[in-house]
Design a protein around this motif. Structure first.
Motif, PDB file in Angstrom:
ATOM      1  N   GLY A 234       1.064  -1.504   0.422  1.00 15.94           N
ATOM      2  CA  GLY A 234      -0.103  -0.133  -0.055  1.00 15.94           C
ATOM      3  C   GLY A 234       1.299   0.989   0.179  1.00 15.94           C
ATOM      4  O   GLY A 234       0.387   2.350   0.550  1.00 15.94           O
ATOM      5  N   LEU A 235       2.054   1.198  -0.481  1.00 17.93           N
ATOM      6  CA  LEU A 235       3.205   2.422  -0.658  1.00 17.93           C
ATOM      7  C   LEU A 235       3.201   2.593  -1.517  1.00 17.93           C
ATOM      8  O   LEU A 235       3.100   1.763  -2.710  1.00 17.93           O
ATOM      9  CB  LEU A 235       4.434   2.552  -0.136  1.00 17.93           C
ATOM     10  CG  LEU A 235       4.423   1.268   1.547  1.00 17.93           C
ATOM     11  CD1 LEU A 235       6.219   0.665   1.535  1.00 17.93           C
ATOM     12  CD2 LEU A 235       4.872   2.391   2.223  1.00 17.93           C
ATOM     13  N   PRO A 236       2.979   4.570  -1.585  1.00 20.23           N
ATOM     14  CA  PRO A 236       3.412   4.173  -3.111  1.00 20.23           C
ATOM     15  C   PRO A 236       4.627   3.971  -4.401  1.00 20.23           C
ATOM     16  O   PRO A 236       5.843   3.810  -3.563  1.00 20.23           O
ATOM     17  CB  PRO A 236       3.640   6.057  -3.530  1.00 20.23           C
ATOM     18  CG  PRO A 236       3.756   6.015  -1.523  1.00 20.23           C
ATOM     19  CD  PRO A 236       3.302   5.158  -1.357  1.00 20.23           C
ATOM     20  N   PRO A 237       4.603   3.180  -5.548  1.00 22.00           N
ATOM     21  CA  PRO A 237       6.378   3.335  -5.774  1.00 22.00           C
ATOM     22  C   PRO A 237       6.322   3.763  -6.472  1.00 22.00           C
ATOM     23  O   PRO A 237       6.588   5.177  -6.590  1.00 22.00           O
ATOM     24  CB  PRO A 237       5.106   2.177  -6.667  1.00 22.00           C
ATOM     25  CG  PRO A 237       3.404   2.869  -7.373  1.00 22.00           C
ATOM     26  CD  PRO A 237       3.812   3.134  -5.907  1.00 22.00           C
ATOM     27  N   PRO A 238       7.947   3.281  -6.288  1.00 21.21           N
ATOM     28  CA  PRO A 238       8.388   4.446  -6.938  1.00 21.21           C
ATOM     29  C   PRO A 238       8.385   4.875  -8.541  1.00 21.21           C
ATOM     30  O   PRO A 238       8.291   3.757  -9.505  1.00 21.21           O
ATOM     31  CB  PRO A 238      10.323   3.668  -6.809  1.00 21.21           C
ATOM     32  CG  PRO A 238      10.144   2.598  -5.843  1.00 21.21           C
ATOM     33  CD  PRO A 238       8.635   2.020  -6.878  1.00 21.21           C
ATOM     34  N   THR A 239       9.102   5.732  -8.910  1.00 23.84           N
ATOM     35  CA  THR A 239       8.984   6.121 -10.369  1.00 23.84           C
ATOM     36  C   THR A 239      10.266   5.465 -11.096  1.00 23.84           C
ATOM     37  O   THR A 239      11.077   6.014 -10.772  1.00 23.84           O
ATOM     38  CB  THR A 239       8.573   7.745 -10.797  1.00 23.84           C
ATOM     39  OG1 THR A 239       8.162   8.414  -9.215  1.00 23.84           O
ATOM     40  CG2 THR A 239       8.329   8.435 -11.755  1.00 23.84           C
ATOM     41  N   LEU A 240       9.552   5.563 -12.525  1.00 23.46           N
ATOM     42  CA  LEU A 240      10.965   4.724 -13.033  1.00 23.46           C
ATOM     43  C   LEU A 240      10.959   5.718 -13.891  1.00 23.46           C
ATOM     44  O   LEU A 240      10.674   6.643 -14.560  1.00 23.46           O
ATOM     45  CB  LEU A 240      10.911   3.350 -13.584  1.00 23.46           C
ATOM     46  CG  LEU A 240      11.645   3.683 -14.778  1.00 23.46           C
ATOM     47  CD1 LEU A 240      13.400   2.854 -13.856  1.00 23.46           C
ATOM     48  CD2 LEU A 240      11.462   1.638 -15.802  1.00 23.46           C
ATOM     49  N   GLU A 241      12.454   6.625 -14.589  1.00 23.55           N
ATOM     50  CA  GLU A 241      13.469   7.265 -15.342  1.00 23.55           C
ATOM     51  C   GLU A 241      14.247   6.828 -16.265  1.00 23.55           C
ATOM     52  O   GLU A 241      15.113   6.436 -15.381  1.00 23.55           O
ATOM     53  CB  GLU A 241      13.556   8.655 -14.107  1.00 23.55           C
ATOM     54  CG  GLU A 241      12.926  10.599 -14.252  1.00 23.55           C
ATOM     55  CD  GLU A 241      12.179  10.624 -15.026  1.00 23.55           C
ATOM     56  OE1 GLU A 241      12.373  10.586 -16.517  1.00 23.55           O
ATOM     57  OE2 GLU A 241      10.726  11.421 -14.343  1.00 23.55           O
ATOM     58  N   VAL A 242      13.794   6.794 -17.273  1.00 25.82           N
ATOM     59  CA  VAL A 242      14.430   6.578 -18.826  1.00 25.82           C
ATOM     60  C   VAL A 242      15.310   7.482 -19.414  1.00 25.82           C
ATOM     61  O   VAL A 242      14.265   7.924 -19.764  1.00 25.82           O
ATOM     62  CB  VAL A 242      14.231   4.540 -18.880  1.00 25.82           C
ATOM     63  CG1 VAL A 242      14.918   4.619 -20.559  1.00 25.82           C
ATOM     64  CG2 VAL A 242      13.576   4.102 -18.887  1.00 25.82           C
ATOM     65  N   LEU A 243      16.731   7.709 -19.002  1.00 28.12           N
ATOM     66  CA  LEU A 243      17.184   8.797 -19.382  1.00 28.12           C
ATOM     67  C   LEU A 243      17.765   8.320 -20.383  1.00 28.12           C
ATOM     68  O   LEU A 243      19.264   7.566 -20.583  1.00 28.12           O
ATOM     69  CB  LEU A 243      18.827   9.302 -18.636  1.00 28.12           C
ATOM     70  CG  LEU A 243      17.850   9.983 -17.287  1.00 28.12           C
ATOM     71  CD1 LEU A 243      18.921   9.994 -16.216  1.00 28.12           C
ATOM     72  CD2 LEU A 243      16.541  10.660 -17.138  1.00 28.12           C
ATOM     73  N   PRO A 244      18.209   8.928 -22.080  1.00 28.41           N
ATOM     74  CA  PRO A 244      18.056   8.523 -23.499  1.00 28.41           C
ATOM     75  C   PRO A 244      19.832   9.544 -23.432  1.00 28.41           C
ATOM     76  O   PRO A 244      19.961  10.143 -22.286  1.00 28.41           O
ATOM     77  CB  PRO A 244      17.937  10.195 -23.982  1.00 28.41           C
ATOM     78  CG  PRO A 244      16.833  10.947 -23.326  1.00 28.41           C
ATOM     79  CD  PRO A 244      17.007   9.938 -22.331  1.00 28.41           C
ATOM     80  N   SER A 245      20.997   8.660 -24.042  1.00 28.18           N
ATOM     81  CA  SER A 245      21.769   9.117 -23.812  1.00 28.18           C
ATOM     82  C   SER A 245      23.199   8.977 -25.094  1.00 28.18           C
ATOM     83  O   SER A 245      23.662   7.841 -25.281  1.00 28.18           O
ATOM     84  CB  SER A 245      23.230   8.534 -22.279  1.00 28.18           C
ATOM     85  OG  SER A 245      24.359   8.634 -22.562  1.00 28.18           O
ATOM     86  N   PRO A 246      22.764  10.108 -26.311  1.00 31.45           N
ATOM     87  CA  PRO A 246      22.560  10.353 -27.585  1.00 31.45           C
ATOM     88  C   PRO A 246      24.421  10.150 -27.297  1.00 31.45           C
ATOM     89  O   PRO A 246      24.531   9.150 -27.923  1.00 31.45           O
ATOM     90  CB  PRO A 246      22.411  11.028 -28.081  1.00 31.45           C
ATOM     91  CG  PRO A 246      22.266  12.042 -26.753  1.00 31.45           C
ATOM     92  CD  PRO A 246      21.615  11.328 -25.641  1.00 31.45           C
ATOM     93  N   TYR A 247      25.003  10.274 -27.021  1.00 28.77           N
ATOM     94  CA  TYR A 247      26.554  10.262 -26.237  1.00 28.77           C
ATOM     95  C   TYR A 247      26.833   9.578 -25.615  1.00 28.77           C
ATOM     96  O   TYR A 247      28.310   9.072 -25.707  1.00 28.77           O
ATOM     97  CB  TYR A 247      27.472  11.941 -26.090  1.00 28.77           C
ATOM     98  CG  TYR A 247      26.960  12.635 -26.996  1.00 28.77           C
ATOM     99  CD1 TYR A 247      27.785  12.942 -28.460  1.00 28.77           C
ATOM    100  CD2 TYR A 247      26.133  13.908 -27.132  1.00 28.77           C
ATOM    101  CE1 TYR A 247      26.901  14.257 -28.665  1.00 28.77           C
ATOM    102  CE2 TYR A 247      25.700  14.614 -28.009  1.00 28.77           C
ATOM    103  CZ  TYR A 247      25.868  14.762 -29.046  1.00 28.77           C
ATOM    104  OH  TYR A 247      25.987  16.258 -29.807  1.00 28.77           O
TER     105      TYR A 247
END
Lengths: 625, 625
Positions: free
Chosen positions: A539-552
């Motif tokens: 019943g806890l708020p789940p973590p947010t997933l941030e996928v970061l692009p990395s063109p270099y």
């Protein structure tokens, strides 16, 4: 740690200090090697100026040496008084600073530091130079030999003052013994032959007279001969190294050193006169050092001759030791006034100021490498610093006696005043006589060093001002809870450990995942099953997933940018960045993994702000401890 | 970052990859320099064996060269097929591994890696050696010149494949151009003089016949001449570097390289025969390289001669470039199978495998320094690796065709089988003929490298096994709250920031203070007023103060010991160690402060456990951001 134990010895407790202190027997090799070894090059430096005079030179040797010995005696009485007045170490820096003010103090300090670096380099290269003129086959290894001697001296000094004293005691005795035997033998032969002894080994013929005597020539000979005085201030700098009664022990050591040096100088000058020895031009075929000619003339080239030469060679190489004894002490005194980094005040495992020793070793090795181990050209430079420090310290003592009128203050002023005047004149003579030969380098370097002192002091003042804190702690400040950012590359035990730690800190967790290629390494199924689901179940708020692009293809930079942006977006919330860290069993295994955690932490600290905290969450590969 | 931009160029996005790919025009200098430059030393290596035969040697040159060219053609067809079968890069490693199994693959990989390191070192030192024989005054700077060339090649390669191709295109053209003009000129003169041209510059006289022809001598000449084949596998390794149509472009490049090499070898052999040139003993007075004698014989020692010599010198030095193009690609392929650290798979700013380039540069510089830039003695070593890889790759292709019976599979097996047999025999010949000269070093090094591969793989397997996590996260686990340990040296803003952060994490805070001297730096009044009082005012439990003694003046170790003990005492509680960190404005200011925070964190992570977390609480000296 075990390698360190073997190399520099086991750590000494601060309470062992008393046992590490030294008496005159160790004091002479530690603080006297520089002064005594100058008997091996001082007279020769003076005589070399007279080469164009041919045999005419002989009549000027004794008066010039007498002038130098007189100067030595004046300086001796002057420093005796300084030791008594400053029992906790009265180097020129301390004395000049406390009596004349900050700037004269820094001038004396900079002059002495410069001088010590030069002493170390010149001493080592002179010793190795002597070895090479004995064994020319070693010539291609000059620099290597110099550096080897440097390493040896450094390690001996890192092992502590007492061991350095013990290590150098025997060779110092050998050096003094052989020289006095030579002088004694020469005197006996002179007496036997009614003042006109014949050399056992024939001397090289004197060069023809090519020049008339000028007072300029006499001045230059005096200035060159004065290099024999360098190193005399060493004892006054290191008074604290002596055991109780500190002042008496230090004064006794100084007395012995000066008396030995004066006897050596006088004996050498007299024998040179009666045997009719003239200097040979250095660096040219047929060159022979003055002491080599003298010993050969008295006893011939037998075993004794070679033992004498070996002991000279040894003492010259290790005259660098005096610089190693005093440079760190001086740095520490300067750093206590915030003019040098505080690390110089740190006493290492063996109760010596390790940083100073190491820095001196580095600077000396730079000089040796720059000059390929041939530092002959530096010799003229290094009397300037020493005499400048002498003058300042004695002028300061005059000021000291005017302020503190103890018993016999008038006599004290007279002694120190005479010392200051005479050494002051010597500085001018040395500067004028040797300006073109390189003394200008010293004149350029000293102001730069003073500038550096000022900058360091300014920095420490700014730091102290900006970190001084008049407000008490605000405990458990109210406000929104922190945001936790967890950097994950894939799902494994290391990630689990990091996410669990984050979940204890706050309810708002952001998991960042950098995707340099086209497919993320953190699989969607893993994310849902192992990370998202358990939070929902509780019943806890789940973590947010941030996928970061990395063109270099950079992995760390996108995370840093993300965190900085997050911090701008929520200016009132602390951000805790959790960095999972796999800890290996062996240090060499670190090379098998990309050390991104370290880089991330370093960049966050360097570019972050006071609301961004980096936490290392370690996971241990070995047995759980 | 700006220095990096200038040196190796701005970062390239992964999507720029297509633009970085190359065509045959750049492919020849990148992958062909090694093979083509061997025309400069291969024939000479063969002829040197014949020196004791005197002029008798001339009749054996053409047949032996014909045998070598035949071998070259067989290897060519064999590699053509490999490129078609492995369009994503079919180096010997990949081909052997996927068809013959792990061990033959590793053997081929180790042989090739060894070969590339040797190629780089030998190429550079051969080029610099040629320069020195032209300008003997440079002799003392041999090693410096070698390292300068190495740095240049490294930087050019770090800038990316396309730039490397462009940089080396012109010199490659010059090299090929001048050599073909020489060969053409020689043929015309031969025709004009009915097969007996007179040398423009007289040749050194041949040595007298000192030995009879034996088959052992012929074998040794063949084995030595085979060094001309090294570098032929380069294209097949780097197929992916070519632009679409990849396979066609790679095959075209290979065809051009082999054709040029064969023509050069044939032309040189023929002219050597008709002009009657014999090799001169290397390293002895009067030595002259074969191509120098040939060019001088055809055109005389005019400007063209010097241009030719300069281009040979250039191409030799930069033949190292082929090693730089292939070594990183091979390392990456091996690291993808976990046999080498994963860092080799990382593509740097310019889309090249930077780690491989840097590691190759380091290993090459070690070889150059060890051998003082004179790597002549390494030349015999490096045909073994190449031919071992050839044999394995072609045997693997035979296995490949048996498994995948496409069109013409019988013909394909025949081509590759012939290649494998012939190169296999060559390996044995080279090994036997050169074992004593140094080939045994290669035989020793390759197994060590394979052992290293195995250890790396084993380590990765253990890590993967121990970190694989079948259990989901346990969010916000219940249990006692964490203990925060704050390491303070004195009261200031940095300390305030750290204590405030700790107070947000937990209610149980322990402040540790190390007292190396007799008086603690954290004053009691400061402690009570700034830290204790505010907690009491808020009705919170105040932090506990732990003053740790430090008899050996260590500051960091007592804290680590305290934390480890605390963790043993409370085995169920997490411990968060808060490390206050003063962040300076400029990096060089870090030297002014003791970097104890970093050391503390590092020791905590190295000796800690999974319940000890280290947090950096930064305080910024500059303007608050």
């Amino acid at each position: 740690m075990q390698i360190l134990d073997l190399l520099v010895g086991k750590p000494l407790a601060t309470t062992d200090e008393r046992a590490e202190r030294i008496g005159p027997a160790q004091g002479i090799p530690i603080f006297g090697l520089d002064a005594l070894s100058s008997a091996a090059y001082g007279p020769e430096a003076g005589l070399s100026v007279f080469i164009p005079l041919g045999l005419l030179a002989l009549q000027y040797i004794v008066p010039i040496t007498a002038a130098i010995i007189l100067l030595l005696v004046i300086v001796y009485f002057s420093y005796r008084q300084t030791i008594a007045a400053y029992p906790s170490g009265g180097g020129s820096y301390t004395v000049a600073r406390s009596n004349l003010g900050a700037f004269p103090g820094l001038l004396a300090g900079a002059a002495l530091l410069t001088d010590y670096i030069l002493t170390a380099a010149v001493g080592i290269s002179a010793g190795v130079g002597a070895l090479i003129s004995a064994v020319p086959a070693l010539q291609p290894h000059t620099l290597g030999l110099c550096l080897a001697v440097l390493v040896l001296v450094t390690v001996i000094n890192l092992r502590g003052a007492r061991e350095a004293g013990i290590a150098f005691l025997l060779p110092t005795c050998l050096f003094l013994g052989t020289l006095f035997v030579t002088i004694g033998g020469g005197l006996i032969r002179t007496a036997q032959s009614a003042g006109h002894p014949l050399p056992v080994t024939p001397l090289p013929p004197a060069l023809p007279v090519m020049q008339a005597v000028t007072s300029w020539l006499l001045l230059r000979a005096f200035a060159s001969g004065c290099t024999a005085l360098t190193g005399v201030e060493a004892v006054s700098n290191g008074v604290k190294a002596f055991r109780e009664p500190t002042v008496k022990n230090a004064q006794r050591t100084l007395t012995v050193i000066i008396a030995l040096l004066a006897l050596l100088l006088a004996g050498i000058a007299y024998l040179v006169r009666v045997y009719g020895i003239t200097a040979t031009p250095a660096g040219q075929p047929g060159y022979q050092s003055l002491l080599s000619m003298l010993t050969a003339a008295v006893f011939g080239k037998n075993l004794f001759y070679y033992v004498t030469m070996a002991s000279i060679l040894f003492v010259l190489s290790f005259s660098a030791n005096t610089a190693f004894a005093d440079f760190p002490r001086l740095c520490r005194a300067i750093s206590q006034d915030n003019y040098l980094p505080h690390a110089f005040g740190f006493r290492g495992r063996r109760l010596v100021y390790s940083y100073g020793i190491v820095i001196l070793a580095i600077l000396t090795s730079v000089l040796l490498v720059l000059f390929d181990g041939v530092t002959d050209r530096l010799i003229p430079l290094y009397a300037v610093g020493a005499f400048l420090a002498f003058t300042l310290s004695q002028a300061a003592m005059v000021a000291h006696w005017i302020k503190n009128r103890g018993a016999h203050w008038r006599r004290s002023i007279l002694v120190n005043g005479l010392g200051a005047t005479v050494t002051g004149i010597t500085v001018c003579v040395v500067l004028v006589a040797k300006f073109a030969e390189g003394a200008w380098i010293t004149l350029l370097f000293i102001p730069l060093l003073i500038l550096f002192f000022m900058r360091v002091r300014r920095h420490y003042r700014i730091v102290s001002k900006r970190t001084t804190c008049p407000n008490p702690v605000v405990p458990a400040a109210e406000g929104p809870p922190p945001i936790a950012v967890v950097a994950l590359s894939r799902w494994n035990c290391v990630s689990k450990q990091a996410v669990e730690f984050a979940s204890r800190l706050t309810t708002e967790i952001i998991v960042v995942h950098v995707k340099p290629g086209s497919t993320p390494e953190l699989r969607k199924a893993d994310w849902q099953r192992y990370i998202e689901a358990p939070f929902r179940e509780k019943g806890l708020p789940p973590p947010t997933l941030e996928v970061l692009p990395s063109p270099y293809r950079f992995v760390v930079l996108p995370i840093v940018q993300f965190v900085l942006e997050l911090s701008r977006k929520y200016p009132d919330r602390p951000i805790v960045v959790v960095i999972p860290e796999l800890v290996e069993d062996h240090w060499y295994e670190y090379f098998l993994h990309k050390q991104r955690g370290r880089l991330l932490e370093w960049l966050l600290v360097a570019h972050g702000n006071e609301r961004i905290f980096a936490v290392t969450a370690p996971y241990y590969l070995g047995a759980t401890k």
